[in-house]
Each structure stands twice: as C-alpha cells, then as structure tokens.
Scaffold this motif. Structure first.
Motif, short mmCIF file in Angstrom:
data_model
loop_
_atom_site.label_atom_id
_atom_site.label_comp_id
_atom_site.label_asym_id
_atom_site.label_seq_id
_atom_site.Cartn_x
_atom_site.Cartn_y
_atom_site.Cartn_z
N VAL A 24 -21.22 43.01 43.97
CA VAL A 24 -20.72 42.76 42.61
C VAL A 24 -21.69 41.86 41.85
O VAL A 24 -21.99 42.09 40.68
CB VAL A 24 -19.32 42.12 42.65
CG1 VAL A 24 -18.81 41.86 41.24
CG2 VAL A 24 -18.35 43.01 43.41
N ARG A 86 -12.59 33.98 38.97
CA ARG A 86 -11.61 34.48 38.01
C ARG A 86 -12.26 34.73 36.65
O ARG A 86 -12.06 35.78 36.03
CB ARG A 86 -10.47 33.47 37.87
CG ARG A 86 -9.27 33.96 37.07
CD ARG A 86 -8.19 32.90 37.08
NE ARG A 86 -7.75 32.60 38.44
CZ ARG A 86 -6.88 33.34 39.12
NH1 ARG A 86 -6.37 34.43 38.59
NH2 ARG A 86 -6.54 32.99 40.34
N LEU A 89 -14.54 37.81 36.62
CA LEU A 89 -13.82 39.08 36.50
C LEU A 89 -13.43 39.37 35.05
O LEU A 89 -13.51 40.52 34.59
CB LEU A 89 -12.57 39.07 37.38
CG LEU A 89 -12.83 39.13 38.89
CD1 LEU A 89 -11.53 38.93 39.66
CD2 LEU A 89 -13.47 40.46 39.28
N TYR A 90 -13.02 38.34 34.32
CA TYR A 90 -12.73 38.52 32.90
C TYR A 90 -13.98 38.99 32.16
O TYR A 90 -13.90 39.81 31.23
CB TYR A 90 -12.22 37.21 32.29
CG TYR A 90 -10.80 36.86 32.64
CD1 TYR A 90 -9.77 37.81 32.56
CD2 TYR A 90 -10.46 35.57 33.06
CE1 TYR A 90 -8.46 37.48 32.90
CE2 TYR A 90 -9.16 35.23 33.40
CZ TYR A 90 -8.16 36.19 33.31
OH TYR A 90 -6.87 35.87 33.64
N ILE A 92 -16.40 40.86 33.32
CA ILE A 92 -16.61 42.29 33.56
C ILE A 92 -15.73 43.12 32.63
O ILE A 92 -16.17 44.12 32.05
CB ILE A 92 -16.33 42.65 35.03
CG1 ILE A 92 -17.34 41.94 35.96
CG2 ILE A 92 -16.41 44.16 35.24
CD1 ILE A 92 -17.09 42.19 37.44
N SER A 187 -17.28 47.67 39.95
CA SER A 187 -17.57 46.26 40.21
C SER A 187 -16.32 45.41 40.10
O SER A 187 -16.10 44.50 40.91
CB SER A 187 -18.63 45.75 39.22
OG SER A 187 -19.82 46.47 39.34
N PHE A 188 -15.48 45.70 39.11
CA PHE A 188 -14.26 44.92 38.91
C PHE A 188 -13.31 45.11 40.10
O PHE A 188 -12.74 44.14 40.61
CB PHE A 188 -13.56 45.32 37.62
CG PHE A 188 -12.26 44.61 37.40
CD1 PHE A 188 -12.24 43.33 36.86
CD2 PHE A 188 -11.05 45.19 37.76
CE1 PHE A 188 -11.04 42.65 36.68
CE2 PHE A 188 -9.85 44.52 37.59
CZ PHE A 188 -9.85 43.24 37.04
N GLY A 191 -14.75 43.34 43.08
CA GLY A 191 -14.69 41.90 42.84
C GLY A 191 -13.28 41.35 42.88
O GLY A 191 -13.05 40.25 43.40
N TYR A 192 -12.32 42.10 42.37
CA TYR A 192 -10.93 41.66 42.36
C TYR A 192 -10.40 41.47 43.79
O TYR A 192 -9.60 40.59 44.06
CB TYR A 192 -10.08 42.70 41.63
CG TYR A 192 -8.62 42.32 41.50
CD1 TYR A 192 -8.20 41.41 40.53
CD2 TYR A 192 -7.67 42.86 42.37
CE1 TYR A 192 -6.86 41.06 40.43
CE2 TYR A 192 -6.33 42.52 42.27
CZ TYR A 192 -5.93 41.62 41.29
OH TYR A 192 -4.60 41.26 41.19
N LEU A 195 -13.73 38.50 45.46
CA LEU A 195 -14.25 37.25 44.88
C LEU A 195 -13.30 36.08 45.10
O LEU A 195 -12.08 36.25 45.05
CB LEU A 195 -14.49 37.43 43.37
CG LEU A 195 -15.78 38.13 42.96
CD1 LEU A 195 -15.78 38.38 41.46
CD2 LEU A 195 -17.00 37.31 43.33
N ALA A 197 -11.30 33.81 43.69
CA ALA A 197 -10.74 33.60 42.36
C ALA A 197 -9.70 32.49 42.39
O ALA A 197 -8.51 32.70 42.15
CB ALA A 197 -10.13 34.90 41.84
#
Length: 475
Positions: A24, A86, A89-90, A92, A187-188, A191-192, A195, A197
């Motif tokens: 990611v 976190r 991710l926003y 992305i 990627s999201f 990553g979700y 990652l 977060a």
C-alpha cells in the motif's frame, strides 16, 4: 545521532503484515508519480479538447502542486494527532474521489477544482507515507522499505510517458485519471485490513490558527515561484510575492514559538542532523528538477534528436533509479545510511562534472553515460537520506517530519525549475546581447553550462553539509 524512540514492535500483527502494508505504501506514491508524468504528456490534448489557452492548461499542473505544498504539513500534524494509518486511508479515499471527478470534468473550471481535491488526497497520503514506513519497519529494514518506495516513484515516471502516449492514441485524456480508481480501491481495501489505524492517544487539538497561517504563507511563496517561471525574477509582482511570503513566514514562526502545542514544532529544526539532511534533500531535488528541465531542450534544440530518441534517453535516469534504489536501501540497512548518502553525493558531483562538458557535438554514448551516472547517484542518495531524516526525531513527530521532508522535496523541485530557468535565460541574454525570451540555439549551450556550474557548486555544498553531519553525529 538522536535515537528514534522505538515503536512497540510487540504488535505481532503489524510486524507480520509489514510487507503487505508496504504494498500500500508504495502503490500510492506510484500512482502519484504516474499521474504527474501522464498529465504532462497529455496536456496538449486536454488544451485542445477543452479549447483553452496555454496559461489555463498550466493551471491543471500548478493547482495540484500548490495544493500539495500548502496542505502537506497540516495533514502530517493530523496524522501525528489522529493516527497516521487512519488519516492515510482517508487520503486514499479523497484521491480516488478527485481522480473520478477529473475523469468526468466537462470544462476547465471543474477540472481544476477536481485537481485540487486530488491534490488534497495526494497531500494526505504523502504526509503520512514515510512516517508509517518508520513505524511499521524496524530500523534494520527501514532503508530497504524506503528504497522500494523510491523504485515505485521511478517506475511511475518510466511508465507515465508510454501510457500517456497510448491513451492519447487510442482513448481520451479522461482515462489518465480513471486508471487511478481501481488501483486506489485495491490499495484502500488492503490498507484497511492491515494498516495500524490507531485512534488518537492525545487530547491535543490541531492548531487551526497556525494551520491557516501556514497555508497562506506557503500559498504565497509557491505561487510566486510558479509565476517566476513565466515572468522571471525581477518582475514586481513576483518580487512582492516573495517579500510578502517571507514576512508571513517570519510572523508564522514567531506565532508558533509562543504556543505550547504548535502545529509545527520549530524546535525540531534544532536537531542538527534533521536540518542537515533536509538541506541535502532540498539541494538534490533542486539539482534533479533543473536537469530534468534542461536536458529535453538540449536534446531537441541543440542536438536535434527525434522524439523517439529523446523519449528513450530521458528514460535512462528513472530506469537506473528503479534498479538502484532498493539496493541502496539494503546497503544502508547493512552499513549505515550516512555512508551510502555520502557515496550518492559524490556520484552526483561526478555526473555534473561530466554534464558541464556537454556541447553542440556531444556523442550520444557520453550523453547517455552521464545521465546513467546521475540516475545511479539518485538511486543511491534518496532512500538513505530519507532514512536519516526519519531516524532523528521522536516517534510522535514522525508524521510531521515525513510531511516536512515531502514539502522540502516539492520546494526543491519548484525552486530548481524556476531558478535554473532564470539563470539559463539570463546567461543566454548576456551572450546574445539582448533580452532572450525563448530558446536561442547559438547561446543555449552557454546558458546550460552556467546552470550546471551552479548545480555542481550546490552538490559540493551538500557534500560539505553531509560531512559535517557525519562528524557531529559520529556516523
């Protein structure tokens, strides 16, 4: 060297998934690099399709650059306060939204507005990317991870022109933005799931007054830099813009120093190793952007190469970077980033010594060899220098430090483009005996050599700065 406060690597899930997370962290910079190189290629098509002039079409690029520059420190601070994973991710999500809006834009007004949204998304991601790498990877693997990120950026630059050419031949320019959407969604999702977060562990709020002041200050400075590319230094509007920008910067620093929880903790710059390595990063990006600006004109107007030859030669630099950056990162993990960084600067100096020899009769093998050596130097320097920057601050400042590093990169590139252009035209005018406002073949080589001499001096300064850092911190 100020030791990085260790992140808790007892979190086995994060450690186990670190290379999945790295996917990611390198895909998103790849998208940004790909997007930038494609937009430059298809800009004439957008200009024709939307029936706009050159000035308006340039806003498609500059609106994105200014948006990233003015907001990146703010989002880095938010990452430190709210959790880097976190916030990333926003970023992305916003980037995907901006890309979608760009792809359906029916006119230049909506396209520029959409590019600003896309720039905000890119800024959020860039502000927290390096900090996440420093969190997710232990120190003995960090250089390798940052080297892979450097390769991803180089790969985006390599694929951009070819993909842009394909799109303009068989599809419409809208597809240059559409291709970001599936990559971003993948990627999201990854990553979700992987990652770190974490929620905020502090009650500290973002310094909104400082953020607003910083936004205005950087907007004025970057706008002045971009205007100087067309109007030149010495233009009253450009000079007044710089004067206003530096006054605002002085006020911003004084204001932030009085706060207990400022948006930008200026005491970070008292960490000498951080400041030294940021200066080296600025010089490198200044040099790189200057070379990338001048070489295409040299190949076109002086050597009269065909477009196919030019495209092939320009690919040398990013192609070499793509292969060297991971090796450089691996070596920095094994023998220390400072040794590798200094090696990179020495190779930059050697490549500039060669470029100063360029003239109207430069052999193609000499030209390609010089660019190969510079690409080798770029791949050697980048990731170890970033490792040094990210390893000098406590872990709670990783987000803001990563965003400062990204801002320095953008500032270096913008400054290099503007100042090298001014030097080039000033020296051409000096030789021609009148004010030159376009490329003049008879005096271009003289102007180009002058730029390369300035770049060589800057590279020697970077070597001195890096050596001082080595001695002070006993690397």
């Amino acid at each position: 060297m100020n030791a990085l406060k260790k992140y808790n690597f007892d979190d086995e899930t994060i450690y186990k998934n670190r290379w999945i997370i790295q996917f990611v962290l390198i895909v998103v910079p790849f998208m940004g690099s790909l997007d930038a190189s494609i937009v430059n290629v298809v800009l004439p098509c957008i200009k024709k399709d939307l029936n706009i002039n050159l000035s308006l079409s340039s806003l498609i690029v500059s609106s994105y650059i200014v948006t990233v520059a003015t907001t990146i420190i703010i989002f880095g601070k938010l990452g430190d306060l709210k959790g880097k994973g976190r916030v990333f991710l926003y970023g992305i999500i916003v980037f995907i939204l901006g890309s979608f809006l760009c792809s359906i834009s029916p006119n230049i007004t909506i396209l520029i507005f959409s590019r600003i949204i896309q720039g905000i998304g890119a800024s959020i991601v860039m502000a927290n990317n390096q900090g996440l790498t420093a969190i997710v990877f232990p120190e003995n693997e960090r250089g390798r991870a940052l080297g892979m990120s450097g390769s991803a950026v180089a790969l985006g630059s390599i694929l951009g022109p070819a993909l842009g050419g394909f799109i303009t031949t068989y599809l419409t320019w809208h597809f240059i933005f559409l291709i970001n959407i599936p990559i971003g969604i993948i990627s999201f999702i990854v990553g979700y799931r992987t990652l770190p977060a974490r929620n905020s562990t502090t009650d500290v709020k973002l310094d909104k007054s400082g953020a607003s002041m910083f936004f205005v200050t950087i907007f004025v400075l970057f706008s002045s830099l971009l205007l100087s590319q067309d109007m030149g230094f010495g233009n009253i509007y450009v000079d007044l813009g710089f004067l206003l920008g530096f006054i605002l910067l002085f006020i911003f620093i004084r204001f932030e120093n009085k706060l207990e929880e400022p948006m930008l903790n200026t005491s970070l710059f008292k960490i000498k190793s951080l400041s030294f390595n940021l200066m080296c990063a600025f010089i490198y990006y200044f040099i790189s952007s200057s070379i990338n600006l001048i070489i295409p004109f040299y190949l076109t107007d002086t050597l009269n190469y065909s477009q196919a030859q030019i495209s092939t030669i320009i690919l040398v630099n990013p192609l070499v970077m793509f292969f060297i950056a991971p090796i450089s990162g691996y070596l920095s993990d094994k023998i220390g980033p400072k040794k590798v960084t200094l090696t990179g600067i020495i190779i930059i100096i050697c490549s500039l010594f060669l470029m100063i020899q360029f003239d109207e009769n430069t052999a193609k093998i000499f030209l390609i060899s010089s660019l190969f050596i510079f690409g080798f130097a770029s791949g050697t320097f980048n990731s170890p220098n970033t490792t040094l920057v990210m390893s000098t601050v406590p872990s709670e400042y990783l987000g803001i430090t990563g965003s400062i590093n990204s801002l320095i990169r953008n500032l270096g590139m913008a400054s290099g483009t503007s100042i090298s252009t001014s030097i080039l035209y000033h020296q051409m005018s000096k030789l021609a005996g009148y004010k030159v406002e376009d490329i003049v073949n008879d005096s271009f080589v003289y102007g180009m050599k002058s730029v390369f001499v300035v770049l060589l001096i800057l590279s020697l300064i970077a070597f001195i700065i890096s050596n001082i850092d080595r001695k002070l911190n006993h690397y």
